[in-house]
Structures are given as structure tokens and as C-alpha cells.
Design an enzyme around this catalytic site. Structure first.
Site, short mmCIF file in Angstrom:
data_model
loop_
_atom_site.label_atom_id
_atom_site.label_comp_id
_atom_site.label_asym_id
_atom_site.label_seq_id
_atom_site.Cartn_x
_atom_site.Cartn_y
_atom_site.Cartn_z
CE LYS A 1 36.27 -67.32 -37.00
NZ LYS A 1 36.50 -68.66 -37.81
CG ASN A 2 40.13 -69.35 -36.32
OD1 ASN A 2 38.81 -69.56 -36.53
ND2 ASN A 2 40.93 -68.63 -37.23
NE ARG B 1 36.45 -75.33 -45.01
CZ ARG B 1 36.45 -76.48 -45.68
NH1 ARG B 1 35.58 -76.68 -46.66
NH2 ARG B 1 37.34 -77.22 -45.44
CG ASP C 1 35.02 -70.71 -47.76
OD1 ASP C 1 35.44 -70.99 -46.53
OD2 ASP C 1 35.85 -70.64 -48.71
CG ASP D 1 42.40 -66.09 -40.96
OD1 ASP D 1 42.72 -66.76 -40.14
OD2 ASP D 1 42.11 -66.52 -42.22
C1 EPZ Z 1 42.02 -72.26 -40.54
O1 EPZ Z 1 41.25 -72.90 -41.67
C2 EPZ Z 1 41.33 -71.06 -40.06
N1 EPZ Z 1 39.79 -71.52 -39.64
C3 EPZ Z 1 41.15 -70.10 -41.13
O2 EPZ Z 1 40.47 -68.77 -40.67
C4 EPZ Z 1 42.65 -69.72 -41.51
O3 EPZ Z 1 42.54 -68.80 -42.81
C5 EPZ Z 1 43.25 -71.21 -41.96
O4 EPZ Z 1 43.15 -72.00 -40.82
C6 EPZ Z 1 44.78 -70.64 -42.18
O5 EPZ Z 1 45.48 -70.08 -41.18
C7 EPZ Z 1 39.61 -72.09 -38.50
O6 EPZ Z 1 40.45 -72.26 -37.61
C8 EPZ Z 1 38.24 -72.38 -38.16
P1 EPZ Z 1 44.26 -74.92 -43.33
P2 EPZ Z 1 41.74 -74.25 -42.27
O7 EPZ Z 1 43.85 -76.18 -43.13
O8 EPZ Z 1 41.94 -75.15 -41.03
C9 EPZ Z 1 44.87 -76.45 -48.02
C10 EPZ Z 1 39.08 -67.38 -40.32
O9 EPZ Z 1 38.40 -66.36 -41.31
N2 EPZ Z 1 44.41 -77.76 -47.41
O10 EPZ Z 1 45.38 -74.55 -42.54
O11 EPZ Z 1 40.52 -74.93 -43.15
C11 EPZ Z 1 43.82 -75.52 -47.83
O12 EPZ Z 1 43.04 -75.60 -49.23
C12 EPZ Z 1 39.23 -68.49 -41.22
O13 EPZ Z 1 38.85 -67.17 -39.07
C13 EPZ Z 1 44.46 -78.94 -48.30
O14 EPZ Z 1 44.61 -78.90 -49.41
O15 EPZ Z 1 42.99 -74.02 -43.12
C14 EPZ Z 1 44.46 -74.39 -47.84
O16 EPZ Z 1 45.04 -73.80 -49.15
C15 EPZ Z 1 39.11 -68.34 -42.55
N3 EPZ Z 1 44.03 -80.04 -47.81
C16 EPZ Z 1 45.70 -74.63 -47.08
O17 EPZ Z 1 45.77 -76.13 -46.98
C17 EPZ Z 1 43.43 -80.32 -46.42
O18 EPZ Z 1 43.02 -81.46 -46.24
C18 EPZ Z 1 45.32 -74.16 -45.49
O19 EPZ Z 1 44.46 -74.76 -45.02
C19 EPZ Z 1 43.51 -79.21 -45.58
C20 EPZ Z 1 44.09 -77.92 -46.06
#
Ligand code: EPZ
Length: 411
Positions: free
Chosen positions: A17-18, A88, A112, A300
Site C-alpha cells: 500500500k505504502n 492523508r 488523525d 506500523d
Molecule cells: C508513512 O506516513 C506511512 N504512510 C505510515 O503508514 C507510516 O506509519 C509512516 O510513514 C512511518 O513509517 C504512508 O506511506 C501512506 P512520516 P508519513 O512523514 O509519510 C513527523 C499505515 O498504516 N513529521 O515519515 O505520514 C510525523 O508527525 C501508515 O500504513 C513532521 O513532523 O510519515 C511523524 O511523527 C500509518 N513533519 C514522523 O515525522 C512533516 O512534515 C514520521 O512521519 C512530516 C512528518
């Protein structure tokens, strides 16, 4: 759901999916027909398809597990609220639309149940490439007459920010270096797809990615990598119920840290010609778990590991380092008789030999799957409400579990 196991047999692992969601977003970078193979039949793929269709693209099935995406001229570079609000991941169309059309209007994604999920690093990276942003009426109006390569230093190896920056940089003038980039296997799959389209990328999967901008990209055909989170879910299912299974098509090299952790807990797991072979005794040993960006233990996987620890022998301390609020499903596990205490971003899990079946509610995709897995070791019947969350990220989950001998059905 009723308790079952040991689980036996083999199950096919679907595409990730990701990864597929980002590959679909990347098709906004160049006109023409794309074909994606190993596409999971999940709601999120339908929703990304709706988003591309709302922009003027044509998304059609192309045989079992394949998707044809036709990027027609005069695309409307806009992601409306009602589509972004439900998924998202829609935010990753911003980078490619900016690069291809010089503008993008994208609804602000909300938080969320993981708590606040800012996009500051996405915006900062695109700004460093020369984009400007205005936020009005809940939308981000992004503009860039032309993007220029730059050094981007991410404050945190964010998956989404790395992907948005990568898809913008491939058409930017000159060289872009993304430092402290995310290293997840899905990033490398996106880079492989973009490289096939004609992009020049080095270092994907490492902390430093270098991109030489090109003038033009072309549509391609690509096979999506297997879903390591889905594979992890079936490892957790056999871990909790006991048994021996083969995960067809799964990639052990994408899941080293998890395989090591489950080995510590008493499972035997190894790659085999078909994918991954796994064996689990009737009860695992507890262990401590701490989530980190790849190659660390993925956040995850955590709900699945908490479900495993809830029936393991001993006490495990779980630490969440990515999403502060990602513990909401714990109340549901406690409703099933689990002994879990949370404090800030830690949880202490005292394992019990057996849980008790109960009506529970799935707060999100992975937590929903974890409740189903926990029910494999719960006396009596468990009913998981809001199971639509599971369909967002799992392809034929109930059928696959049943094929391994689990006593599960969906309403
Ligand atoms: C991706 O989300 C995945 N989603 C998530 O999987 C997964 O949990 C996550 O990466 C971490 O591995 C998809 O790929 C669609 P991040 P993403 O940006 O890209 C902070 C599932 O169940 N952050 O790596 O949104 C953020 O708040 C989903 O399949 C900022 O602060 O994750 C978090 O604490 C759930 N500012 C951390 O970084 C930003 O601009 C990691 O988020 C961006 C992120």
C-alpha cells in the site's frame, strides 16, 4: 472471530500500500499510459484512483492485480478536501504536480488518531526547491515557475517529505541532494519507478539521495514491491496462534529488524524460495520493543507486536518514537483482558496465556488488524467494529486468514 490455530499453509502477500499510492501520484509527472502490476485490492488504492480521476486522469483495471493509468493532457492540478480528508497520503501529489504544472492546489490534511501530523518538512523541502505557498480557506496554493535543485536537509527522515521532495526534484533544474532522507523500501521502489520513467537518481534507500533534474519523463510499466506490513501481520498471527506458514512473495530483506525481534521472542523465520517461511511455538517470550525510522522497527508493526506481547510469557516495554498518540487501540486490547499500562509514549505489557473475546472497535488500519490477530488467542467470540479501516490497507484479509485455518468471518 473465535480462537484458533495453530495456523498452517501458505498465503500470498499483496503489493505494498505504502508504495503503490506514491507510484500512482508519480504518474502526474508525465502524460501517457502507465501500467502497474501487483496492485493490492484495497480501499486506499480506489481512493487514490478517485483523486487522479478528479484531476482528469483515467484509471482502469488492467487484468488481475494490474491497473492502467492514463494521464491525459490538461490535468487539473488540484486535490479537493473531500478526497484529501479521507486519505492523508494524498498530500504526495503536491511535489509532482508542482514539478510538472508549476502549481498545485491541495487541501490541508488534518490530523488523525495518531495525533497531530504536520507537513512542515514537506513544505520546507519544496520551498528550498523554489516553490512558494499560500494557505487560504483550508487549501495550500503552491506555485513554482521553475524548480531549481538544492540541498535539502530533513529535520527527521520523514517518508512523505522524502517522497514529495524526490518527485519534485526529478524535473528541477540541476542537482538536488536530500540529506537525512527516509530509507524505507517503499522509497527505493518509488525511485526505481521514477528511474524507469527517465529520472536520474542515486542513493535511494540510503540517508543521502542525489537527483539530477531532467527535462522530460515518460510513462512506464512497473511491478509494486510486496507489502512488508501485511507480511508482518501474518507473522504476528502465526506468532500468537502458533503454527507454520509460508508468506508467498514476501521479502525478508525488507524486514530484518522485525525478523530479529520475533526470533528473540521464540519464532523461527527464514527466507525461502517462495518468500518467507515462519514457525511459532504455542507461546512466545516477551521482549522490549522500540519503534524507529527504517531500518529500525517500523511504527506500523507496533500494534501487532503489542497484541503478541499481550499473550507472551513475561513483561515487555514498548516505546513509540514516531507518533506520540499511537496507543489508542490499547483500551480495546484491555477490553479483551490484556494487562497493559501506558505512560506517555511507553506501554508496559504483562503477557497473559489467554485473552477473552469481546466487542471491540478498530481505530485505524494497523490497530484493526492487531485486534483481529489478538482474537486468535481470545476465549469466546470477538467482534471487531469499524472493520472498514482494515479494508483500507489489507487485500482479502479474512479470506487469507481463513486459508491458514483461522476461524474468522466478516459481516
Ligand atoms: C508513512 O506516513 C506511512 N504512510 C505510515 O503508514 C507510516 O506509519 C509512516 O510513514 C512511518 O513509517 C504512508 O506511506 C501512506 P512520516 P508519513 O512523514 O509519510 C513527523 C499505515 O498504516 N513529521 O515519515 O505520514 C510525523 O508527525 C501508515 O500504513 C513532521 O513532523 O510519515 C511523524 O511523527 C500509518 N513533519 C514522523 O515525522 C512533516 O512534515 C514520521 O512521519 C512530516 C512528518
Amino acid at each position: 472471530m473465535r480462537p484458533g490455530g495453530p495456523l498452517e499453509g501458505s498465503v500470498p502477500i499483496s503489493g505494498a500500500k505504502n508504495s503503490v499510492l506514491k507510484l500512482m501520484a508519480a504518474t502526474t509527472l508525465a502524460e501517457g499510459g502507465y501500467v502497474l502490476h501487483n496492485v493490492p485490492r484495497i480501499l486506499d488504492v480506489d481512493w487514490m484512483g478517485d483523486l487522479l480521476t478528479s484531476m482528469g486522469m483515467v484509471v482502469t483495471p488492467a487484468g488481475e492485480g494490474s491497473l492502467h493509468i492514463d494521464h491525459r493532457p490538461d490535468l487539473r492540478p488540484e486535490a479537493p478536501y473531500e478526497l484529501v480528508e479521507r486519505m492523508r497520503a494524498s498530500i504526495v501529489v503536491m511535489g509532482p504536480l508542482l514539478a510538472r504544472y508549476g502549481r498545485a492546489r491541495v487541501a490541508m490534511p488534518g490530523g488523525d488518531d495518531f495525533g497531530p501530523r504536520p507537513i512542515d518538512m514537506h513544505l520546507r523541502a519544496l520551498e528550498d526547491l523554489g516553490a512558494t505557498f499560500e494557505v487560504a480557506h483550508g487549501y495550500i496554493e503552491a506555485r513554482a515557475d521553475h524548480l531549481v535543485g538544492a540541498r535539502l536537509l530533513l529535520e527527521f527522515p520523514s517518508v512523505g517529505a522524502t517522497e514529495n521532495a524526490l518527485m519534485a526534484a526529478v524535473l528541477a533544474k540541476g542537482t538536488t541532494v536530500i540529506d537525512n532522507a527516509a530509507r524505507e523500501p517503499e522509497i527505493a521502489d518509488l525511485a526505481a519507478f521514477l528511474t524507469r520513467m527517465g529520472a536520474q537518481i542515486e542513493g535511494a534507500g540510503s540517508p543521502t539521495i542525489t537527483i539530477e533534474g531532467v527535462d522530460e519523463l515518460n510513462p512506464v510499466e512497473h511491478t509494486v514491491i510486496p507489502d512488508r506490513i501485511e507480511a508482518a501481520t501474518f507473522l504476528a498471527a502465526v506468532g500468537i496462534a502458533g503454527g507454520e506458514v509460508t508468506l508467498q512473495g514476501a521479502r525478508a530483506d525488507h524486514m530484518d529488524m522485525l525478523i530479529q525481534k520475533l526470533g528473540e521472542m521464540g519464532m523461527r523465520i527464514s527466507p525461502d524460495t517462495d518468500g518467507i517461511w515462519a514457525f511459532a511455538p504455542r507461546r512466545l517470550r516477551s521482549a522490549d520493543v522500540s519503534t524507529l525510522p527504517y531500518p529500525g522497527l517500523a511504527t506500523d508493526y507496533k500494534p501487532l507486536l503489542v497484541a503478541l506481547l499481550a499473550t507472551a510469557d513475561g513483561v515487555g516495554i514498548v516505546t513509540e518514537n514516531l507518533f506520540s498518540g499511537r496507543f489508542r487501540y490499547i483500551d480495546e486490547l484491555v477490553r479483551m483482558g490484556a494487562d497493559i499500562r501506558t505512560e506517555g509514549h511507553h506501554a508496559v505489557v504483562r503477557g497473559r496465556p489467554l485473552l477473552s473475546g469481546a466487542p471491540v472497535r478498530a481505530p485505524d488500519i494497523r490497530a484493526g488488524a492487531a485486534l483481529v490477530v489478538a482474537a486468535l488467542k481470545a476465549e469466546g467470540e470477538t467482534e471487531v467494529f469499524d472493520a472498514h479501516h482494515i479494508d483500507r490497507g489489507y487485500d482479502r484479509f479474512v479470506d487469507k486468514l481463513r486459508s491458514l485455518g483461522a476461524d474468522v468471518s466478516s459481516a
